[in-house]
Structures are given as C-alpha cells and as structure tokens.
Design an enzyme around this catalytic site. Structure first.
Site, PDB file in Angstrom:
ATOM      1  N   HIS A 202      30.401 -19.825 -60.731  1.00  0.00           N
ATOM      2  CA  HIS A 202      31.650 -19.801 -59.978  1.00  0.00           C
ATOM      3  C   HIS A 202      32.535 -20.982 -60.346  1.00  0.00           C
ATOM      4  CE1 HIS A 202      34.013 -20.738 -56.243  1.00  0.00           C
ATOM      5  NE2 HIS A 202      34.371 -19.490 -56.449  1.00  0.00           N
TER       6      HIS A 202
ATOM      7  N   GLU B 262      34.140 -20.317 -63.662  1.00  0.00           N
ATOM      8  CA  GLU B 262      35.239 -19.350 -63.470  1.00  0.00           C
ATOM      9  C   GLU B 262      36.516 -20.057 -63.028  1.00  0.00           C
ATOM     10  OE1 GLU B 262      37.144 -17.257 -60.042  1.00  0.00           O
ATOM     11  OE2 GLU B 262      34.978 -16.887 -59.916  1.00  0.00           O
ATOM     12  N   HIS B 263      36.395 -21.039 -62.151  1.00  0.00           N
ATOM     13  CA  HIS B 263      37.556 -21.817 -61.726  1.00  0.00           C
ATOM     14  C   HIS B 263      38.084 -22.697 -62.854  1.00  0.00           C
ATOM     15  CE1 HIS B 263      38.011 -21.723 -57.166  1.00  0.00           C
ATOM     16  NE2 HIS B 263      37.162 -20.747 -57.449  1.00  0.00           N
TER      17      HIS B 263
ATOM     18  N   GLU C 195      36.522 -24.714 -50.461  1.00  0.00           N
ATOM     19  CA  GLU C 195      36.206 -23.287 -50.319  1.00  0.00           C
ATOM     20  C   GLU C 195      34.918 -23.107 -49.523  1.00  0.00           C
ATOM     21  OE1 GLU C 195      35.947 -19.279 -53.167  1.00  0.00           O
ATOM     22  OE2 GLU C 195      36.102 -21.278 -54.069  1.00  0.00           O
TER      23      GLU C 195
END
Length: 447
Positions: free
Chosen positions: A80, A83-84, A160
């Site tokens: 993740h 991906e960022h 997040e």
C-alpha cells in the site's frame, strides 16, 4: 502483433512473431457483440481488451500481481505504501504533473491495494488513451521512490490509519479478518500498522518494486472505444513493450485455514453503537457454487428487500444499517453480516440476524424465492456490465484468476441453472450462524 477476429467461433488462438494472441467472443448467434481479445507478449505482459460499441470513453487499468497476501508480518503495509509513493514522482513527471495529467483532460486516475493485487486505473476519452497508458506506465515502471518523499507520505499513511481507527464500521472488518485468518496474510491490515509503517524505508519499497513491478507480473486491461491492435500499438509507443520481463516465479503463499467458531469483543467506550460482524470463510474464485452463493447472499442482505433488512430494520427497528458482504480470492473467500445497533438493543438485533440465517441454512429457499432471486441476480449482472469500467474489471479477472470469459447470456444461463438442492447445500455449508465467528466493537459485548 495482430489479434484474430472472432465471428462464429468461441475461441481462436494464433501465434504471431512469437506472441500468443487469443480472441474470445460470442458464438454464431451474435448474442453479445463485444469481444474479448488477449495477447501474451514476449516480455511477459498480458494485455486484454474489449471494444464496447457506442462508448466514447476508455477504461484502462494495470494489475500488479503483488499485494498484502505476499507480505511478511514485519513489512505489513509495504504494498500500500508503494502504491502511494509511485505518485510522488517519476523520471518524467512531478507529483503535480501526475495529478494534472488526466484531470485536466476530463479524465480520472486512481489506484488501490487489495489482498492479491495492486491496481492502477484511468478513465479517459478515447482520444486520450495514449496519455493514460503513458502515465500509468511511468507510475509502474519508473517511480523515483525518494527518501524525502517517503518521510512525507509516511505521515499521510499514518493519518489514513487514524481515519480508519476513528471509523468503527471500518475497524470491525479488520477485527473480523484477524479473527478469521489469524496470523496468515489474509488477516493482515492492508494499510499495515503504525509500527510497521514507521519501520518501512526506501529499501523495502525498492525491493518490492524490483521483484514485482515488471511486465511478467502485470496484467493490462482496457474496455470501451478501443480496438485491440490499437491498444498494442499504444503500449508499444509508450514503452510498455520495452520493459524487461523480470522474474515471474510465483510468490509463495502459505495455505490458509479459517479459525473455528468463537467470539471476540473490542471494548470502545467512546462510541455510541455496538458494531457487529458475524461471518466465516466463503467462496473462492472459480468455485462453481459461487452463483448459488451470490443468490443467497443477495436475498439475505443485499438490499432493502432482503430478509435481514426487512426483519431487523423494518419490522423490529433495531438497526439503521444491516447488510451482508462477501469477498473471493484465488484460494478462499470470506463473507458475513454487518450490523450496528445501540448497546441496549444490539443483542436482540444479533439474535434476529441469527434467526434469519438459521432459517435459510436449515430450509434453503422456496421455489418462489429461488425464482425471484434469479430474476434479481440476472438484473444485477446485466446492469453491472453496462459500464466500460465493469467490463475492464471482468476482462482482467480472466487473466488474474484463470477464469473463462463468459458472455452475459452465458452468465444468465448459469444463474438459471441454480436449483433448490444446490441452494440448500450452499446455505447449509456457509450460512449456518453456529459455524460463524462473532466479533463486536463498542461499549457493550454481545454473544
């Protein structure tokens, strides 16, 4: 690289200059006009496309075969985070230029990380397909991954995680995953934990990028106003075909086994409701029972007409939100029922859910219910295929899970073939609440 045309046959396979080309389409009756084309390129890239007559847009996406399921516990969340990080800059575009690249054209660019794949997708006018392919190709193959960007993006990921922590109806699903799958990666938090995210550095990102972000682990799919030969030419012009194949050895994944029935409660005095998930293992991709499973799941908790909504909310007034959920993976699946209710009524609401599930698990569905469910499921299938993005997902799934391409008519025939005996078997095996794991979050435990 010439894709074979399909008219009166179901599958055509050809080999052109060492490239395997497959076209999959409707039969001679022409029941469904769109045709799925597939090309497996020499550098390992798999490319699929489906032209949709009348569309003026294109959905273009790339799926990397690496995600949470392939992580070690100490680097949980690295997929993740990567991906960022690819959006922070590439060799030709700054972060701002990436953000503006498609939005200024009226398009959209997005990405997400799930259990098995990391996906990068765009929706654009057909005239901007090449720009979309160029931007996503840069993101996947040529991100900068700079330490100074990681310092900032790590803060974003921690925010997040805090946002999820402040959202009980998100947390409860992570709690259920952990209770169901334990220490297996299926039970990991996709975002990672605060501890793992803080410990990740650029070397972890670059290691993952080197091992996974190459054509041999990537599936490209497009749908809309696009021809297959045109798509291949676009990929060639934008550099996709120039990338090296890389190591395609499948990542090792330990066998997964669900935990047995038990109950867990997370005490939270700062929220006003008890959030509950009651569920267990579900259907894997490719399981022939999945259509019967989907029908039962839909009738139980798929909308306002479902048994659970009508019983728990409309008849008893015990919850505002109650619904079923399910997810399928290559090796397993998960499903369950979610509800949120006031502390004083949560137990009664849960008991009502169990009563509904137990009724279906023991008796199945009547002939009239089965007929109504088939009509509803057929309608959902057809409506879900009206958009180019849905067709793009369906195209990618054929490669990601090795599933056959089926026309809408073929899918509806599979729904029509569901019978009472199959429903009874699936209901007994999957929907009996006595086989489920119960997790709750809030000021008061349920049992």
């Amino acid at each position: 690289m010439t894709a074979s045309a399909v008219t009166a046959v179901v599958i055509v396979v050809d080999v052109v200059d060492g490239t395997v080309v497959v076209a999959i389409g409707a039969d001679a009756s022409g029941a469904e006009a769109p045709t799925l084309h597939r090309t497996d390129l020499p550098n390992g890239l798999t490319v699929l496309s489906e032209a949709v007559p009348g569309a003026r847009s294109v959905a273009f996406g790339a799926w990397v075969r690496a995600a949470t399921l392939h992580e070690r516990p100490e680097v949980m969340g690295v997929s993740h985070l990567l991906e960022h990080m690819v959006f922070k800059g590439t060799r030709t575009r700054s972060a701002q230029e990436i953000a503006l690249s498609l939005e200024t054209l009226g398009g959209a660019l997005d990405a997400y990380t799930e259990r098995e794949h990391t996906s990068y997708q765009a929706r654009v006018l057909d005239e901007h397909l090449e720009t979309a392919a160029e931007v996503i190709g840069e993101l996947i193959f040529h991100p900068l991954l700079r330490p100074e960007d990681l310092a900032l993006e790590r803060k974003v990921i921690l925010e997040e995680i805090s946002m999820v922590d402040d959202t009980p109806d998100d947390i409860i699903f992570d709690v259920h995953n952990r209770a169901l799958w334990g220490d297996h990666p299926h039970g990991y938090a996709i975002l990672g934990t605060r501890e793992t995210v803080k410990a990740l550095d650029v070397s972890h990102l670059r290691a993952l990028h080197t091992s996974a972000y190459h054509p041999g682990r990537v599936v490209v799919a497009a749908s809309g106003r696009v021809e297959h030969e045109q798509l291949l030419q676009v990929l060639q012009r934008t550099g996709w075909l120039d990338e090296a194949r890389g190591d395609c050895t499948p990542f090792a994944v330990d066998p997964v086994e669900a935990a047995g029935p038990h109950a867990e409660h997370v005490k939270r005095k700062d929220i006003g409701q008890v959030h509950v998930v009651l569920g267990g293992p579900g259907i894997a991709h490719g399981d022939p029972r999945r259509y019967a499973f989907a029908l039962i799941d839909m009738l139980l908790g798929g909308g306002m007409s479902s048994r659970l909504f009508q019983r728990v909310r409309e008849e008893l007034g015990l919850a505002y939100s109650v619904h079923s959920f399910s997810g399928s993976y290559a090796d397993t699946g998960s499903h369950g029922v979610y509800l949120a209710s006031a502390p004083d009524s949560a137990q009664e609401a849960l008991d009502a859910v169990r009563d509904v599930l137990r009724e279906v698990a023991r008796r199945g569905l009547t002939g009239a219910e089965l007929a109504a469910g088939k009509r509803q499921l057929r309608g959902q299938l057809v409506l879900s295929m009206e958009g180019v993005s849905s067709r793009m997902y369906r195209a990618a799934t054929t490669a990601l899970y090795g599933e056959p391409y089926r026309t809408i008519d073929e899918l509806m025939a599979l729904v029509d073939a569901i019978d009472e005996d199959q429903v009874r078997e699936v209901a007994r095996d999957f929907f009996d609440p006595d086989r489920h794991i119960l997790v709750s979050l809030g000021p008061k435990a349920v049992r």
